[in-house]
Every structure is written in C-alpha cells, then in structure tokens.
Design a protein around this motif. Structure first.
Motif, PDB file in Angstrom:
ATOM      1  N   LYS A   9       0.836  -1.210   0.000  1.00  0.00           N
ATOM      2  CA  LYS A   9       0.000   0.000   0.000  1.00  0.00           C
ATOM      3  C   LYS A   9       0.870   1.259   0.000  1.00  0.00           C
ATOM      4  CE  LYS A   9      -4.013  -2.095   2.092  1.00  0.00           C
ATOM      5  NZ  LYS A   9      -5.347  -1.661   1.830  1.00  0.00           N
ATOM      6  N   LEU A  10       1.943   1.237   0.778  1.00  0.00           N
ATOM      7  CA  LEU A  10       2.847   2.389   0.799  1.00  0.00           C
ATOM      8  C   LEU A  10       3.554   2.565  -0.537  1.00  0.00           C
ATOM      9  CD1 LEU A  10       4.370   2.036   4.380  1.00  0.00           C
ATOM     10  CD2 LEU A  10       2.867   3.872   3.561  1.00  0.00           C
ATOM     11  N   VAL A  11       3.973   1.465  -1.143  1.00  0.00           N
ATOM     12  CA  VAL A  11       4.620   1.544  -2.459  1.00  0.00           C
ATOM     13  C   VAL A  11       3.649   2.156  -3.467  1.00  0.00           C
ATOM     14  CG1 VAL A  11       5.468   0.173  -4.417  1.00  0.00           C
ATOM     15  CG2 VAL A  11       6.343  -0.270  -2.109  1.00  0.00           C
ATOM     16  N   THR A  12       2.406   1.719  -3.450  1.00  0.00           N
ATOM     17  CA  THR A  12       1.397   2.255  -4.374  1.00  0.00           C
ATOM     18  C   THR A  12       1.197   3.753  -4.148  1.00  0.00           C
ATOM     19  OG1 THR A  12       0.285   0.118  -4.502  1.00  0.00           O
ATOM     20  CG2 THR A  12      -1.008   2.045  -5.123  1.00  0.00           C
ATOM     21  N   ALA A  13       1.072   4.145  -2.891  1.00  0.00           N
ATOM     22  CA  ALA A  13       0.854   5.557  -2.574  1.00  0.00           C
ATOM     23  C   ALA A  13       2.055   6.415  -2.972  1.00  0.00           C
ATOM     24  CB  ALA A  13       0.561   5.721  -1.081  1.00  0.00           C
ATOM     25  N   LEU A  14       3.259   5.951  -2.653  1.00  0.00           N
ATOM     26  CA  LEU A  14       4.447   6.737  -2.973  1.00  0.00           C
ATOM     27  C   LEU A  14       4.758   6.723  -4.468  1.00  0.00           C
ATOM     28  CD1 LEU A  14       6.825   6.108   0.068  1.00  0.00           C
ATOM     29  CD2 LEU A  14       5.320   8.028  -0.380  1.00  0.00           C
ATOM     30  N   THR A  15       4.406   5.660  -5.158  1.00  0.00           N
ATOM     31  CA  THR A  15       4.586   5.626  -6.612  1.00  0.00           C
ATOM     32  C   THR A  15       3.723   6.698  -7.258  1.00  0.00           C
ATOM     33  OG1 THR A  15       5.168   3.286  -6.613  1.00  0.00           O
ATOM     34  CG2 THR A  15       4.380   4.197  -8.696  1.00  0.00           C
ATOM     35  N   SER A  16       2.517   6.841  -6.763  1.00  0.00           N
ATOM     36  CA  SER A  16       1.628   7.886  -7.269  1.00  0.00           C
ATOM     37  C   SER A  16       2.233   9.270  -7.038  1.00  0.00           C
ATOM     38  CB  SER A  16       0.262   7.783  -6.586  1.00  0.00           C
ATOM     39  OG  SER A  16      -0.556   8.858  -6.957  1.00  0.00           O
ATOM     40  N   LEU A  17       2.803   9.478  -5.867  1.00  0.00           N
ATOM     41  CA  LEU A  17       3.446  10.761  -5.559  1.00  0.00           C
ATOM     42  C   LEU A  17       4.677  10.975  -6.439  1.00  0.00           C
ATOM     43  CD1 LEU A  17       3.091  10.695  -1.682  1.00  0.00           C
ATOM     44  CD2 LEU A  17       1.846  12.169  -3.284  1.00  0.00           C
ATOM     45  N   ARG A  18       5.454   9.924  -6.639  1.00  0.00           N
ATOM     46  CA  ARG A  18       6.623  10.015  -7.520  1.00  0.00           C
ATOM     47  C   ARG A  18       6.189  10.395  -8.931  1.00  0.00           C
ATOM     48  NH1 ARG A  18       8.657   4.608  -9.271  1.00  0.00           N
ATOM     49  NH2 ARG A  18       6.902   4.986 -10.650  1.00  0.00           N
ATOM     50  N   ASP A  19       5.118   9.767  -9.405  1.00  0.00           N
ATOM     51  CA  ASP A  19       4.617  10.044 -10.750  1.00  0.00           C
ATOM     52  C   ASP A  19       4.093  11.473 -10.894  1.00  0.00           C
ATOM     53  OD1 ASP A  19       5.340   7.457 -11.365  1.00  0.00           O
ATOM     54  OD2 ASP A  19       3.275   6.667 -11.350  1.00  0.00           O
ATOM     55  N   GLN A  20       3.766  12.096  -9.768  1.00  0.00           N
ATOM     56  CA  GLN A  20       3.352  13.507  -9.765  1.00  0.00           C
ATOM     57  C   GLN A  20       4.559  14.441  -9.689  1.00  0.00           C
ATOM     58  OE1 GLN A  20       0.458  14.200  -6.617  1.00  0.00           O
ATOM     59  NE2 GLN A  20      -0.479  12.209  -7.020  1.00  0.00           N
ATOM     60  N   GLY A  21       5.758  13.847  -9.665  1.00  0.00           N
ATOM     61  CA  GLY A  21       6.975  14.651  -9.638  1.00  0.00           C
ATOM     62  C   GLY A  21       7.528  14.928  -8.257  1.00  0.00           C
ATOM     63  N   LYS A  22       6.992  14.286  -7.251  1.00  0.00           N
ATOM     64  CA  LYS A  22       7.471  14.498  -5.879  1.00  0.00           C
ATOM     65  C   LYS A  22       8.813  13.797  -5.664  1.00  0.00           C
ATOM     66  CE  LYS A  22       3.469  16.196  -4.139  1.00  0.00           C
ATOM     67  NZ  LYS A  22       3.274  17.594  -4.423  1.00  0.00           N
TER      68      LYS A  22
END
Length: 142
Positions: A9-22
C-alpha cells in the motif's frame, strides 16, 4: 494488517506521488501529513519501522534516493542510530560498516554520537565485531 500488505500500500501511494513529480523528501512529507502531521509520530507506529520505510522508498525511488538522503529522512522521523544503520545495511548492501558509520555521524543525522553508540548501531546492523571495531577506529581517529 500484515507487513507485506502495508508495504504494498505504501509503495502504491508513494509511486503515485513520484509520478506527480514528488521527490523522496516531498513524498515522505506528504505521507507524514496523511498520518498526523508530525515527523516524530512516525517512529512511534510500531509497524512503520525504519527498515520498512527504507524498503518502500528504495523500491519507489530506486536510483533516485541516496543513502545520505535516506539516513536524513529516517533521522527526521526520529528513528535511532541502530534502526537507521540496519535500514541502510539492508537497503544499500554495498555499503560497509565504515560508510554506514560515516552516515550516522553526518551533521544531519547523529553527529554527536560517541564511539560506543556507533559501534552498537553497526553491530545491530549485523556487522561483525571486528568490522565494527575497525570502522569505529577509522571514524574516530581523524
């Protein structure tokens, strides 16, 4: 919730943030806000240990997060030296005891650590006693 499920779940959440450029730091800040808003609170959540955080960040930001950045992020979340050393050892397997000790002594991590504290942290990270002795001697002889 099992550790693997939480990690996924954390990987999914942080991947989304990474994909937003974070950046890793921005992603952690976002995660902290979602969990209550205080860095020191993270280390108090028993299932969110330093190793899990390191595994998730490295999985999501592979090649874009350094051992130094990870050590600083974990320190900011109030994880102790032994937990940071173990997380670094398991995440950046190419680092030796002296390199991890140097990261612990970084000005943004635990620069005031005494020899025995660094030795303990390295031993906690599963380095042998001779490796710990040699690293501490080299780090404190300068």
């Amino acid at each position: 919730m099992m550790a693997d499920e939480l990690q996924n779940k954390l990987v999914t959440a942080l991947t989304s943030l990474r994909d937003q450029g974070k950046t890793p730091t921005q992603a952690v800040e976002h995660m902290i806000q979602a969990l209550g808003g205080h860095y020191h609170d993270i280390s108090r959540i028993s299932v969110l240990n330093a190793k899990l955080i390191a595994d998730v960040l490295y999985t999501v930001y592979q090649g874009k997060i350094s051992a130094h950045e990870l050590a600083v992020l974990l320190r900011n979340m109030c994880y102790g030296g032994p937990d940071i050393a173990l997380a670094l050892r398991t995440t950046f397997t190419m680092l030796d005891a002296q390199a991890i000790g140097a990261l612990l002594l970084d000005t943004q991590v635990y620069p005031e650590s005494e020899k025995q504290q660094v030795h303990h942290a390295l031993h906690y990270a599963k380095f042998s006693v001779p490796e710990c002795d040699q690293a501490v001697e080299a780090l404190y002889s300068a």
